[in-house]
Design a protein around this motif. Structure first.
Motif, short mmCIF file in Angstrom:
data_model
loop_
_atom_site.label_atom_id
_atom_site.label_comp_id
_atom_site.label_asym_id
_atom_site.label_seq_id
_atom_site.Cartn_x
_atom_site.Cartn_y
_atom_site.Cartn_z
N GLN A 1 35.74 -0.10 55.04
CA GLN A 1 35.05 1.16 54.60
C GLN A 1 35.11 3.01 54.77
N LEU A 2 36.18 2.40 54.33
CA LEU A 2 37.01 4.13 54.29
C LEU A 2 36.86 5.04 52.73
N ASP A 3 36.57 3.89 51.52
CA ASP A 3 36.24 3.90 50.67
C ASP A 3 34.50 4.55 50.16
N ASN A 4 34.38 4.22 51.65
CA ASN A 4 32.60 4.60 51.28
C ASN A 4 32.57 6.30 51.78
N TYR A 5 33.36 7.07 52.06
CA TYR A 5 33.26 8.60 52.87
C TYR A 5 34.28 9.09 51.39
N CYS A 6 33.76 10.78 51.13
CA CYS A 6 34.81 11.56 50.42
C CYS A 6 35.76 12.59 51.30
N PHE A 7 37.08 12.05 51.47
CA PHE A 7 38.32 12.52 52.45
C PHE A 7 38.69 13.49 50.92
N CYS A 8 39.83 14.86 51.83
CA CYS A 8 40.41 15.39 51.54
C CYS A 8 41.31 14.70 50.65
N ALA A 9 41.57 15.04 48.72
CA ALA A 9 42.00 14.41 48.31
C ALA A 9 44.02 14.67 48.94
N ALA A 10 44.05 14.95 49.76
CA ALA A 10 45.98 14.03 50.06
C ALA A 10 45.50 13.41 50.54
N ASP A 11 43.92 12.62 51.87
CA ASP A 11 44.42 12.12 52.21
C ASP A 11 44.41 10.46 52.17
N TYR A 12 43.88 10.90 50.49
CA TYR A 12 44.02 9.40 49.59
C TYR A 12 45.34 8.62 48.97
N PRO A 13 46.47 8.70 49.27
CA PRO A 13 47.46 8.19 49.42
C PRO A 13 48.08 7.42 50.34
N ILE A 14 47.26 8.50 51.88
CA ILE A 14 47.34 7.75 53.03
C ILE A 14 46.13 6.06 52.82
N ILE A 15 45.75 5.82 52.27
CA ILE A 15 44.60 5.43 52.83
C ILE A 15 45.61 4.06 51.91
N THR A 16 45.46 4.38 50.88
CA THR A 16 46.38 3.81 50.41
C THR A 16 47.82 2.77 50.45
N ALA A 17 48.46 3.92 51.55
CA ALA A 17 49.72 3.55 52.19
C ALA A 17 49.22 2.57 53.42
N LEU A 18 47.99 2.62 54.17
CA LEU A 18 47.75 1.98 55.31
C LEU A 18 46.88 0.74 54.54
N GLN A 19 46.10 0.74 53.56
CA GLN A 19 45.83 -0.94 53.31
C GLN A 19 47.25 -1.17 52.88
N ASP A 20 48.04 -1.33 52.23
CA ASP A 20 49.39 -1.79 52.05
C ASP A 20 50.33 -2.19 52.41
#
Length: 141
Positions: A112-131
Motif C-alpha cells: 500500500q505504500l505506493d498509494n501515498y505521496c512521499f517526500c522524494a528522499a523517502d523513495y529509495p528507502i521504500i525500495t530498500a525495504l521492499q528488497d
C-alpha cells in the motif's frame, strides 16, 4: 561561483508492527508539507545515527524505539538544501504515539505504500525495504 547549500544528515525510522509500516504526514506549513514520510529527524553534533533516530522518534511521536538494520542512504537536493537520509528498520519498545510534528499517521502494508505521496528522499528507502523483505522471505521459504 558555486552556491554552498546546507547539507543535512537526517535519519528515518521504518517502524514495523503486525506486517504494517508506520508513516506520518508532514504538517502543511512545514518544508515538504502534506507529503508522507518515515518519521525521524536531523542528526545533531556528537550523536550517532541510531542515537539521533531514537531521540527524534521520542520527540516527534513520544515512543521509545530501538534502531535495527540499516536499509539505505538517500541523498536528495531539494534546491535550498541537500538532505542525506539514512533509513533504518526500527523496533517500537514502548509508549503511545502522539503526533507532535505531523498532521496524520497511518499503518500500511508494504504493497500500500505506493498509494501515498512521499517526500522524494523517502523513495529509495521504500525500495530498500521492499528488497529487504523479499530477501528475508526468500531465506525463510
Amino acid at each position: 561561483m558555486t552556491e554552498h547549500k546546507p547539507h543535512l544528515v537526517v535519519v528515518a525510522g521504518v517502524i514495523e508492527k503486525d506486517g504494517c509500516y508506520f508513516i506520518a504526514q508532514r504538517l502543511e506549513n512545514a518544508s515538504q508539507g502534506g507529503l508522507w514520510e518515515f518519521p525521524g529527524g536531523k542528526v545533531e553534533v556528537g550523536e550517532t545515527p541510531a542515537q539521533a533516530l531514537e531521540r527524534e522518534l521520542y520527540e516527534e511521536l513520544a515512543i521509545r524505539t530501538t534502531t535495527g538494520v540499516w536499509l539505505a542512504d538517500s541523498v536528495f537536493d531539494y534546491g535550498d538544501k541537500v538532505i542525506e537520509l539514512k533509513g533504518y528498520l526500527t523496533q517500537w519498545q514502548q509508549g503511545d504515539i502522539q503526533l507532535n510534528s505531523h498532521q496524520q499517521m497511518a499503518w500500511v502494508a508494504l504493497a500500500q505504500l505506493d498509494n501515498y505521496c512521499f517526500c522524494a528522499a523517502d523513495y529509495p528507502i521504500i525500495t530498500a525495504l521492499q528488497d529487504h523483505i523479499a530477501l528475508v522471505s526468500e531465506s525463510t521459504s
